[in-house]
Write a protein that holds these residues in place. Sequence first.
Motif, PDB file in Angstrom:
ATOM      1  N   CYS A  33      -0.578  -5.828  -2.681  1.00 31.57           N
ATOM      2  CA  CYS A  33      -1.544  -5.353  -3.725  1.00 31.57           C
ATOM      3  C   CYS A  33      -0.683  -4.203  -4.511  1.00 31.57           C
ATOM      4  N   ASN A  52      -2.914  -8.487  -8.022  1.00 26.89           N
ATOM      5  CA  ASN A  52      -2.614  -8.986  -6.648  1.00 26.89           C
ATOM      6  C   ASN A  52      -1.727  -9.924  -6.756  1.00 26.89           C
ATOM      7  N   THR A  53      -1.454 -10.694  -5.746  1.00 29.97           N
ATOM      8  CA  THR A  53      -0.333 -12.086  -5.795  1.00 29.97           C
ATOM      9  C   THR A  53      -0.702 -13.225  -6.569  1.00 29.97           C
ATOM     10  N   SER A 102      -4.074  -8.791  -0.599  1.00 28.81           N
ATOM     11  CA  SER A 102      -4.278  -9.375  -1.861  1.00 28.81           C
ATOM     12  C   SER A 102      -5.707  -9.916  -2.009  1.00 28.81           C
ATOM     13  N   CYS A 106      -7.786  -6.031  -3.297  1.00 27.35           N
ATOM     14  CA  CYS A 106      -6.850  -5.387  -4.405  1.00 27.35           C
ATOM     15  C   CYS A 106      -7.985  -5.121  -5.706  1.00 27.35           C
TER      16      CYS A 106
END
Length: 128
Positions: A33, A52-53, A102, A106
Amino acid sequence: QMHLVESGGGSVQSGGSLRLSCAASEAWYTGYCMTWFRQAPGKEREGVATINTYGTRTYADSVKGRFAIFQENAKNTVYLQMNSLKPEDSAMYYCAAAPGRSGSWCSVARSWSDFAYWGQGTQVTVSS
């Protein structure tokens, strides 16, 4: 251990724009994050924007519609585009990373103490 380096701060007049960069030493998008925090003198450190991812973004109410966080994976870099800047946006801005975090975790609601890795900060000053 991840290393973060911020750049792009400076002094602008009210209504101006700046773009901050946070270069990470590894591919943060594989499981971190990423958050931009800021801290003004005498005030608590506050979350400004996260990504985030999955590319999901959150923003503090005070910057919604003016700031945008985005990524450039090829450079392991996260940016913070700041438009319509106000004097109250003046602060030291920090990039922070939380590993293994994530998804919905986040968020700008997270405390600064939840983040393990930090950059050195970059100063933003907005004059009226």
